[in-house]
Design a protein around this motif. Structure first.
Motif, short mmCIF file in Angstrom:
data_model
loop_
_atom_site.label_atom_id
_atom_site.label_comp_id
_atom_site.label_asym_id
_atom_site.label_seq_id
_atom_site.Cartn_x
_atom_site.Cartn_y
_atom_site.Cartn_z
N PHE A 194 0.86 -1.18 0.00
CA PHE A 194 0.00 0.00 0.00
C PHE A 194 0.90 1.23 0.00
O PHE A 194 1.66 1.45 0.94
N TYR A 195 0.79 2.04 -1.05
CA TYR A 195 1.63 3.24 -1.15
C TYR A 195 0.95 4.41 -0.46
O TYR A 195 -0.27 4.59 -0.55
N GLU A 196 1.75 5.19 0.25
CA GLU A 196 1.23 6.32 1.04
C GLU A 196 0.78 7.47 0.15
O GLU A 196 -0.25 8.08 0.41
N ASN A 197 1.55 7.79 -0.89
CA ASN A 197 1.21 8.90 -1.79
C ASN A 197 0.61 8.34 -3.07
O ASN A 197 1.02 7.28 -3.56
N LYS A 198 -0.37 9.07 -3.60
CA LYS A 198 -1.05 8.64 -4.82
C LYS A 198 -0.04 8.48 -5.96
O LYS A 198 0.79 9.35 -6.19
N LEU A 199 -0.12 7.34 -6.66
CA LEU A 199 0.80 7.05 -7.75
C LEU A 199 0.12 7.34 -9.09
O LEU A 199 -1.01 6.94 -9.32
N ASP A 200 0.84 8.04 -9.96
CA ASP A 200 0.33 8.23 -11.32
C ASP A 200 0.80 7.06 -12.18
O ASP A 200 1.51 6.18 -11.72
N SER A 201 0.42 7.05 -13.45
CA SER A 201 0.74 5.90 -14.31
C SER A 201 2.24 5.71 -14.50
O SER A 201 2.73 4.58 -14.51
N ASN A 202 3.00 6.80 -14.66
CA ASN A 202 4.45 6.66 -14.83
C ASN A 202 5.12 6.15 -13.56
O ASN A 202 5.96 5.25 -13.61
N THR A 203 4.74 6.71 -12.43
CA THR A 203 5.33 6.28 -11.16
C THR A 203 4.95 4.84 -10.85
O THR A 203 5.77 4.07 -10.35
N SER A 204 3.72 4.47 -11.16
CA SER A 204 3.29 3.09 -10.88
C SER A 204 4.10 2.09 -11.71
O SER A 204 4.41 1.00 -11.22
N LEU A 205 4.47 2.46 -12.94
CA LEU A 205 5.31 1.57 -13.76
C LEU A 205 6.69 1.39 -13.13
O LEU A 205 7.23 0.29 -13.08
N LEU A 206 7.26 2.50 -12.64
CA LEU A 206 8.57 2.42 -11.98
C LEU A 206 8.50 1.56 -10.72
O LEU A 206 9.37 0.73 -10.46
N LYS A 207 7.45 1.76 -9.93
CA LYS A 207 7.28 0.99 -8.69
C LYS A 207 7.05 -0.48 -9.01
O LYS A 207 7.55 -1.36 -8.32
N ALA A 208 6.29 -0.76 -10.05
CA ALA A 208 6.04 -2.16 -10.44
C ALA A 208 7.34 -2.85 -10.82
O ALA A 208 7.61 -3.99 -10.41
N ASN A 209 8.19 -2.15 -11.58
CA ASN A 209 9.49 -2.72 -11.95
C ASN A 209 10.36 -2.94 -10.72
O ASN A 209 11.05 -3.96 -10.61
#
Length: 193
Positions: free
Chosen positions: A110-125
């Motif tokens: 669960f991420y504390e700050n809202k993730l946008d599509s670009n950030t979510s891709l980085l976090k997924a990797n």
């Protein structure tokens, strides 16, 4: 006749000893998993391999566990209450007994700050690499990732553990590295790691 009796007695004793060992291993595996599930970090230390704790230091290990489960960026939680364990063969190598235990171990971040599509891709990797899996799903409504992974414990039973099963959690990079430095390559190869 006497010889056959001794052979049968020896076989019965070895079967009883093996079944006690596997039952103790199953009990210890459940305890360390439950400690991880409930985030009981002191119990995780108690069930971890003592040389690893000594090398890393108990205080640093506790801090690392706390940071792994919750930090400024995310909170990680295990999802299965009762996983199904697959036990590899119990192997005794140079007076040390090993067993590799595998199980499905999905986790949610669960991420504390809202993730946008670009950030979510980085976090997924990042999570794919961290958890050594390709099965990572971002859930925007929950601002979280569902990570489906196969986890491994390596259980060790030797004189330093007071002949109790103790564990390395191979999901953890630090524990993997310490395992690799404590044991020779030929032992790791025989263990199946």
């Amino acid at each position: 006749m006497k010889f056959k009796t001794y052979i049968i007695l020896l076989l019965l004793l070895s079967c009883c000893a093996f079944s006690q060992t596997i039952e103790k291993l199953k009990t210890a595996t459940k305890k360390i998993y439950d400690a991880n599930y409930t985030m009981d970090f002191d119990s995780i230390v108690k069930f971890s391999y003592p040389k690893m704790i000594a090398d890393f230091s108990k205080g640093k290990f506790l801090e690392k566990l706390d940071h792994d489960y919750q930090n400024e960026e995310y909170r990680m939680r295990l999802q299965l209450v009762t996983p199904v364990y697959e036990y590899g063969p119990i192997k005794k190598i140079e007076g040390i007994t090993f067993c590799v235990i595998s199980y499905k171990n999905p986790v949610r971040y669960f991420y504390e700050n809202k993730l946008d599509s670009n950030t979510s891709l980085l976090k997924a990797n990042f999570l794919r690499e961290k958890d050594r899996t390709k099965d990572v799903t971002f859930e925007p409504k929950r601002n979280s990732f569902n990570v489906r992974r196969i986890s491994k414990f390596i259980a060790v039973f030797d004189a330093t553990t007071n002949n109790q099963w103790k564990f390395f959690n191979m999901d953890d990079l630090v524990q993997r590295q310490i395992f690799e430095t404590l044991f020779e390559d030929y032992i790791k190869k025989q263990v199946g790691y």
